[in-house]
Design an enzyme around this catalytic site. Structure first.
Site, PDB file in Angstrom:
ATOM      1  CG  HIS A 195      -2.094  -0.462   1.383  1.00  0.00           C
ATOM      2  ND1 HIS A 195      -2.649  -1.181  -0.321  1.00  0.00           N
ATOM      3  CD2 HIS A 195      -2.185  -1.670   2.240  1.00  0.00           C
ATOM      4  CE1 HIS A 195      -3.701  -2.144   0.554  1.00  0.00           C
ATOM      5  NE2 HIS A 195      -3.636  -2.038   1.479  1.00  0.00           N
ATOM      6  NE  ARG A 302      -2.354  -8.708 -12.657  1.00  0.00           N
ATOM      7  CZ  ARG A 302      -1.500  -8.034 -13.738  1.00  0.00           C
ATOM      8  NH1 ARG A 302      -1.472  -6.211 -13.662  1.00  0.00           N
ATOM      9  NH2 ARG A 302      -0.432  -7.653 -14.961  1.00  0.00           N
ATOM     10  CD  GLU A 437      -3.884 -15.426 -18.734  1.00  0.00           C
ATOM     11  OE1 GLU A 437      -3.137 -14.746 -18.832  1.00  0.00           O
ATOM     12  OE2 GLU A 437      -5.503 -15.628 -18.404  1.00  0.00           O
ATOM     13  CG  ASP A 461      -1.077 -16.605 -16.952  1.00  0.00           C
ATOM     14  OD1 ASP A 461       0.526 -16.580 -16.212  1.00  0.00           O
ATOM     15  OD2 ASP A 461      -1.208 -15.653 -16.826  1.00  0.00           O
ATOM     16  CB  CYS A 508      -3.918  -6.104 -20.398  1.00  0.00           C
ATOM     17  SG  CYS A 508      -3.965  -7.928 -20.445  1.00  0.00           S
TER      18      CYS A 508
HETATM   19  C1  PEP Z   1      -0.682 -11.811 -18.584  1.00  0.00           C
HETATM   20  O1  PEP Z   1      -1.107 -12.714 -18.052  1.00  0.00           O
HETATM   21  O2  PEP Z   1      -0.134 -10.761 -19.568  1.00  0.00           O
HETATM   22  C2  PEP Z   1      -1.909 -10.683 -17.551  1.00  0.00           C
HETATM   23  C3  PEP Z   1      -2.099  -9.428 -17.765  1.00  0.00           C
HETATM   24  O3  PEP Z   1      -2.218 -11.274 -16.336  1.00  0.00           O
HETATM   25  P1  PEP Z   1      -1.643 -11.687 -15.031  1.00  0.00           P
HETATM   26  O4  PEP Z   1      -0.065 -10.804 -14.856  1.00  0.00           O
HETATM   27  O5  PEP Z   1      -2.181 -11.176 -13.931  1.00  0.00           O
HETATM   28  O6  PEP Z   1      -1.382 -12.705 -15.050  1.00  0.00           O
HETATM   29 MG    MG Z   2      -2.067 -13.260 -16.365  1.00  0.00          MG
END
Ligand code: PEP
Ligand code: MG
Length: 583
Positions: A195, A302, A437, A461, A508
């Site tokens: 935080h 998230r 992913e 991922d 993302c």
């Molecule tokens: C990803 O897998 O690219 C993603 C954005 O999600 P996380 O990093 O939360 O798995």
């Molecule tokens: Mg992911």
């Protein structure tokens, strides 16, 4: 003789360079001592806990008011979370139980309870959840001091700018700090998602965390250089070091000023190709940083945040609805993409996690939600209701193919039916997308694109599954290659499949924020890039110097290359040309 120069290393969590003296911040020790009780004294001791709890609540309310006044409304929830902990039977209930069972004083019962909780948190494998024990210790420390009648430390108004050093600046300390004169911050504990690190980032205060033995190695008043980008603290810098960092600081200032001037300009290439660049957030209050960095919406929220806020307690539909509605309102006119809970079995239920040999390939994300439909529906109903108040979208993580996606969509339909039946207002048109992913989803992107409202490629991922390399394992991290030809081909296929079906595709994963790759991603035809907010201005600057047609040629050429080394050298050269053309 001057003191020797020492360099300390940690994790840079908020960028920027500060040159100032150290202000060492120490917590008052919690008075833990053991006193055996007579049977008739037990009731009185329990009453002391209740009094301590009430006093703690009153103090936290005042701290919340100060937090909101100093840092803004969005930061008040940190203290709300601590107030909720005070009502949690796991804390107060257990303390009172220990008093009764072991016939000991309240201070000692707090200590026993904390040790029990600490061992539970130590067993949790999720870093983020484990870290939340800081909040419990913070609130329990305050409670113990209140029970003992001790006074609380407070940082008085500072006269000069300092770099604040602490073993840990706890969330409830943040309201008592004089942020106006805190030029930099360093702590022994913490991570990017702690935080206090988030607060430092959103206030633009350079911050380094995870600096081992910081308190032993730096004296109060010592001259320091803190580099929040590199995660470095130089203690007693010599003249040459000071000169070096002053130059860096000046350059950084010029760069920031240049980027700030871009804020109002669109994410558009020289030849008019318009992208949308959005922010990834892990906490609702990060919307402020997202907007100040020019994000055109939230490309990834998230939503696991709910669980990290109060571990073990699943958020109700109503709690979620309030947060999603607020997010949608705050980001207007832009959209907010909420990712359905991307949880592991361990985060949902520790015992289930224990039995999974391969959690990354196990019961997690959408698979887990399809097994726990009540939880899934609570989230979907909350999202559908919030959709009536703004541009909200949902995406499902770790989808492996069309069958699984259809199953998720059928739960969306069921949730709509339920809302219809109960006559609650909701947005029937909630766009449902896929966090792409898993390689099997990528390979069938053409089929999925016919059924999904949008794609967002989660490269963090996707790369680990595609190359077969654990994203968190140092031993094999050299193989984690975003520029692997297999990754590039997959990205291109997914983008083309999305466009053939007439849907938008974004990215993302962390890859989206890498300056080296912007031309490639523009060249591949991405519609949206979503990233940590502080990277947005740099990426915008690159986009505005690119030409879409040249980028397409860069994308095509990169696809012809056979190794990571070749791709990397090629893109490096292209970026160098771009920088040279700018100067
Ligand atoms: C990803 O897998 O690219 C993603 C954005 O999600 P996380 O990093 O939360 O798995
Ligand atoms: Mg992911």
């Amino acid at each position: 003789m001057s003191e020797p120069t020492t360099v300390l290393h940690g994790i840079g969590v908020a960028p920027g360079i500060v040159i100032a003296r150290a202000l060492v911040f120490q917590h008052q020790e919690i008075p833990f001592f053991r006193v055996p009780l007579l049977r008739q004294e037990v009731k009185l001791e329990v009453a002391r806990v209740e009094q301590g709890k009430e006093l703690t609540k009153t103090q936290l309310s005042a701290i919340k008011a100060r937090t909101v006044a100093a840092l803004g409304e969005d930061h008040g929830y940190i203290i709300d979370a601590q107030m909720l902990m005070l009502d949690d039977p796991l804390l107060i209930g257990r303390i009172e139980e220990v008093i009764r069972e072991q016939r000991v004083n309240a201070e000692w019962a707090v200590k026993v309870t904390l040790e029990e909780l600490a061992s539970v948190f130590d067993r949790v494998r999720d870093d983020y959840l484990r870290e939340r024990h800081g909040d419990i210790f913070d609130v329990a420390g305050r409670l113990a001091r209140n029970i003992a009648g001790a006074t609380h430390h407070a940082l008085e108004k500072l006269e000069k700018d300092y770099i604040l050093l602490a073993e840990n600046v706890r969330p409830s300390d943040t309201a008592q700090l004089d942020w106006d004169h805190t030029a930099g911050l360093a702590m022994e504990v913490g991570s990017r998602t702690y935080h206090t690190a988030i607060i430092a980032r959103s206030l633009g205060i350079p911050c380094v965390v995870g600096v081992g033995d910081l308190m032993q190695k730096v004296d109060h008043g010592a001259p320091l250089v803190l580099d929040g980008s590199e995660g470095i603290i130089v203690v007693n810098p010599d003249r040459a070091t000071l000169r070096e960092y002053r130059t860096k600081k000046r350059r950084q200032k010029v760069r920031v000023q240049k980027l700030e001037r871009l804020r109002e300009l669109p994410f558009e290439t020289k030849d008019g190709y318009r992208l949308s660049v959005q922010a990834n957030i892990e906490f609702p209050e990060e919307c402020t940083t997202a907007k100040s960095n020019g994000a055109e919406g939230i490309g990834l929220f998230r939503s696991e945040w709910f669980l990290t806020r109060s571990p073990g307690a699943f958020p109700t539909e109503e709690e979620q609805f309030v947060v999603y509605r607020q997010l949608a309102k705050q980001m207007k006119p832009w959209a907010v993409v909420v990712r359905a809970f991307d949880l592991s079995a361990e985060q949902l239920d520790e015992d289930m996690g224990e039995s999974e040999p391969n959690p990354a390939l196990g019961l997690r994300a959408t698979r887990l939600l399809l097994k726990h439909r009540d939880l899934f529906k609570d989230q979907l109903r909350a999202l559908l209701r919030a959709r009536a108040h703004g541009d909200l979208k949902v995406m499902f993580p770790m989808i492996s193919g069309v069958g699984e996606f259809r199953e998720a969509l059928s739960v969306v339909e069921e949730s709509k039916q339920e809302l219809r039946k109960s006559g609650v207002q909701f947005g029937d048109d909630l766009p449902c997308g896929i966090t792409l992913e898993v390689p099997s989803a990528a390979a069938t992107a053409d089929l999925l694109a016919k059924e999904a409202a949008f794609f967002s490629i989660g490269t963090n991922d996707l790369i680990q599954y595609l190359i077969g390399v654990d994203r968190g394992n140092d031993q094999v991290s050299y193989l984690y290659e975003p520029l692997h030809p297999a990754v590039l081909r997959t990205l291109r296929f997914v983008v083309d499949s999305a466009h053939d079906a007439g849907i938008k595709v974004g990215m993302c994963g962390e890859m989206a924020a890498d300056p080296l790759l912007v031309a490639l991603l523009v060249g591949f035809g991405f519609d949206e890039l979503s990233m940590n907010a502080v990277s947005i201005p740099t990426v915008k600057n690159i986009i505005r110097h690119l030409s879409a047609s040249e980028s397409r040629a860069i994308g095509d050429e990169a696809l012809r290359l056979a190794t990571v080394k070749e791709v990397s050298a090629f893109l490096g050269e292209e970026l160098r040309k771009l920088v040279l053309s700018e100067t």
